[in-house]
Design an enzyme around this catalytic site. Structure first.
Site, mmCIF file in Angstrom:
data_model
loop_
_atom_site.group_PDB
_atom_site.id
_atom_site.type_symbol
_atom_site.label_atom_id
_atom_site.label_comp_id
_atom_site.label_asym_id
_atom_site.label_seq_id
_atom_site.Cartn_x
_atom_site.Cartn_y
_atom_site.Cartn_z
ATOM 1 N N SER A 6 0.895 -1.137 0.119
ATOM 2 C CA SER A 6 0.029 0.102 0.098
ATOM 3 C C SER A 6 0.691 1.275 0.159
ATOM 4 O O SER A 6 0.332 2.451 -0.307
ATOM 5 C CB SER A 6 -0.770 -0.073 1.397
ATOM 6 O OG SER A 6 -0.123 -0.114 2.413
ATOM 7 N N ASP A 40 -4.146 7.169 8.259
ATOM 8 C CA ASP A 40 -5.152 6.392 8.888
ATOM 9 C C ASP A 40 -4.775 5.293 9.754
ATOM 10 O O ASP A 40 -5.694 4.399 9.997
ATOM 11 C CB ASP A 40 -5.931 5.786 7.505
ATOM 12 C CG ASP A 40 -4.861 4.958 6.678
ATOM 13 O OD1 ASP A 40 -3.716 4.766 7.055
ATOM 14 O OD2 ASP A 40 -5.150 4.175 5.546
ATOM 15 N N HIS A 43 -1.050 4.368 7.153
ATOM 16 C CA HIS A 43 -0.377 5.003 6.167
ATOM 17 C C HIS A 43 -0.086 6.599 6.275
ATOM 18 O O HIS A 43 -0.611 7.152 7.047
ATOM 19 C CB HIS A 43 -1.039 4.914 4.700
ATOM 20 C CG HIS A 43 -1.752 3.651 4.556
ATOM 21 N ND1 HIS A 43 -2.913 3.047 4.815
ATOM 22 C CD2 HIS A 43 -0.762 2.428 4.028
ATOM 23 C CE1 HIS A 43 -2.763 1.670 4.647
ATOM 24 N NE2 HIS A 43 -1.727 1.336 4.134
#
Ligand SMILES: *[C@@H]1O[C@H](CO)[C@@H](O)[C@H](O)[C@H]1NC(C)=O
Ligand SMILES: *[C@@H]1O[C@H](CO)[C@@H](O)[C@H](O)[C@H]1NC(C)=O
Ligand SMILES: *[C@@H]1O[C@H](CO)[C@@H](O)[C@H](O)[C@H]1NC(C)=O
Ligand SMILES: *[C@@H]1O[C@H](CO)[C@@H](O)[C@H](O)[C@H]1NC(C)=O
Ligand SMILES: *[C@@H]1O[C@H](CO)[C@@H](O)[C@H](O)[C@H]1NC(C)=O
Ligand SMILES: *[C@H]1O[C@@H](CO)[C@H](O)[C@@H](O)[C@@H]1NC(C)=O
Length: 382
Positions: free
Chosen positions: A39, A346, A349
């Site tokens: 990610s 979040d 990240h």
């Protein structure tokens, strides 16, 4: 075309066009980027396969969810932008993608090693690094077959781009957490690191055999400084450093990084035509988190987009999660007013602002071995 020949070719052209431009001769002019990872660099692969990230993801820059786990751009976006290339389309995204200057094989939650649990039981992406490499390999071949047929010509890279492209990697963090998820001790997690790095290395070699020459490899983050890891360990009492990061998790990351660095040195011996740059993104991220206030950021552990808990983070109500109140669906975990002053978006990240800061640190090579800048990363160190 052989890489050295093409560099020389460029040099000659540069000199013919502008005899005074010799200083620019070590600029690579990468025509494409092929990215592999999780990610930290996924620009839409996971979203395409398993569902789009919800609002408010993407709010700062794209003004809508854009397949990225951030409020805006990721480090890979800043890399593309600074090399004057378009943002990378995700290989898995069949809607609106344009691969003329590269493709992104990364998916959120990806590991280097294929996991034995499915996404739904273990939480990790089935599109692990070996799968990403297989997709890339197929792309090299099929992109050319399709390109020659004509109609998708301007959506696919030229054949020669594969050897002149920059190959970027940012993966490993999830292999470490996957070990902890199985309740392994830090020592047991470390014992798996050689297998992780071995599989990483074999992917680099496969890409080299397919013509890849310039590799830009990020090491892994200080996991013990990330809110989701700190939150998961809140019930235990792990050792913390003076900034509040969990020492054992950072030790596991550091051990991974030492082994990765050793392997990069080895790859340079084994792959005579490759330029392999090791980027110590761990130190850039740690510098940001440990000096947050001084750099103009707020509490590095507090989450911009979240809900509840000590850090505005709960794994049961993550950024964008909704709930039904009196028959109406409402967003439970919302964004903060000004994401540009926060580091953690979040819980897992980074915000766009943090990504930009990290990119600015690593782009000029000051965190790299060898210390080459991004735009010069095709040059083999002597
Ligand atoms: C998955 O299971 C196989 C067979 O037991 C084992 O060799 C491998 O290390 C496991 N992989 C992971 C990521 O745990
Ligand atoms: C794909 O992107 C390239 C570079 O930005 C552009 O020249 C080309 O026209 C695009 N192709 C299509 C079909 O949009
Ligand atoms: C790990 O430990 C936790 C807490 O003791 C437990 O709930 C969980 O089931 C364990 N996980 C595994 C994979 O053994
Ligand atoms: C839900 O509806 C009830 C009854 O109309 C009301 O008392 C309550 O405040 C509402 N709750 C919220 C969160 O709006
Ligand atoms: C690299 O860029 C950073 C951020 O702009 C700067 O602080 C640093 O001094 C630069 N390093 C070199 C070696 O130019
Ligand atoms: C985190 O919580 C949300 C509500 O769920 C608020 O809207 C945000 O402002 C808050 N973020 C910070 C940094 O406190």
């Amino acid at each position: 075309m052989d890489f050295k020949v093409s560099t020389l070719h460029f040099l000659l052209i540069a000199q013919i066009l502008n005899p005074s431009s010799v200083l620019a001769s070590n600029t690579c002019k990468f025509p494409a980027i092929f990215n592999f990872g999780d990610s930290n660099s996924d620009t839409g692969g996971f979203s395409a396969a398993f569902g789009q990230v919800p609002p408010p993801y993407g709010e700062t820059f794209f003004h809508a969810p854009a397949g990225r786990n951030s409020d805006g751009r990721l480090i890979i976006d800043f890399i593309a932008q600074s090399l004057r290339l378009p943002y990378l389309s995700a290989f898995l995204d069949s809607v609106g993608s344009n691969f003329s200057h590269g493709a992104n094989f990364a998916t959120a939650a990806a590991t280097i090693r294929p996991q034995n649990l499915s996404l739904f039981s273990g939480g990790y992406s089935p599109i692990s690094l070996d799968v990403q490499q297989a997709e890339y390999s197929d792309f090299v071949t099929r992109s050319q077959v399709v390109r020659e047929k004509g109609s998708f010509h301007s959506l696919l890279p030229e054949k020669g781009y594969f050897s002149r492209a920059l190959y970027t990697f940012d993966i490993g963090q999830n292999d470490i957490t996957a070990g902890y998820d199985l309740n392994l001790t830090t020592e047991e997690v470390k014992a798996q690191v050689p297998d992780m790095i071995g599989q990483f290395s074999s992917v680099i070699k496969k890409i080299y055999r397919l013509g890849g020459r310039s590799f830009w490899i990020h090491n892994t983050a200080p996991l013990g400084c990330l809110t989701y890891v700190i939150d998961a360990q809140a019930a235990t009492t792990p050792e913390v450093d003076r900034y509040g990061c969990l020492i054992p998790y950072n030790e596991a990351s550091q051990y991974f990084n030492v082994k990765l660095h050793e392997t990069v040195l080895q790859l340079r011996e084994e792959l005579p035509l490759a330029a392999v740059t090791y980027v110590d993104i761990y130190s850039a991220k740690y510098a940001l988190i440990s000096q947050a206030k001084k750099l103009g950021f707020e509490d590095p552990f507090r989450v911009c987009c979240g809900y509840g808990g000590r850090y505005n983070y709960s794994r049961f109500a993550r950024c964008g999660d909704r709930t039904v109140v009196n028959g109406t669906e409402v967003v439970l975990a919302k964004s903060c007013k000004d994401p540009s002053v926060w580091i953690n978006w979040d819980g897992v990240h980074f915000t766009e602002a943090a990504n930009k800061w990290i990119f600015d640190q690593i782009a000029n090579g000051s965190f790299s071995d060898p210390p080459v800048s991004l735009e010069s990363a095709c040059n083999r160190s002597s």
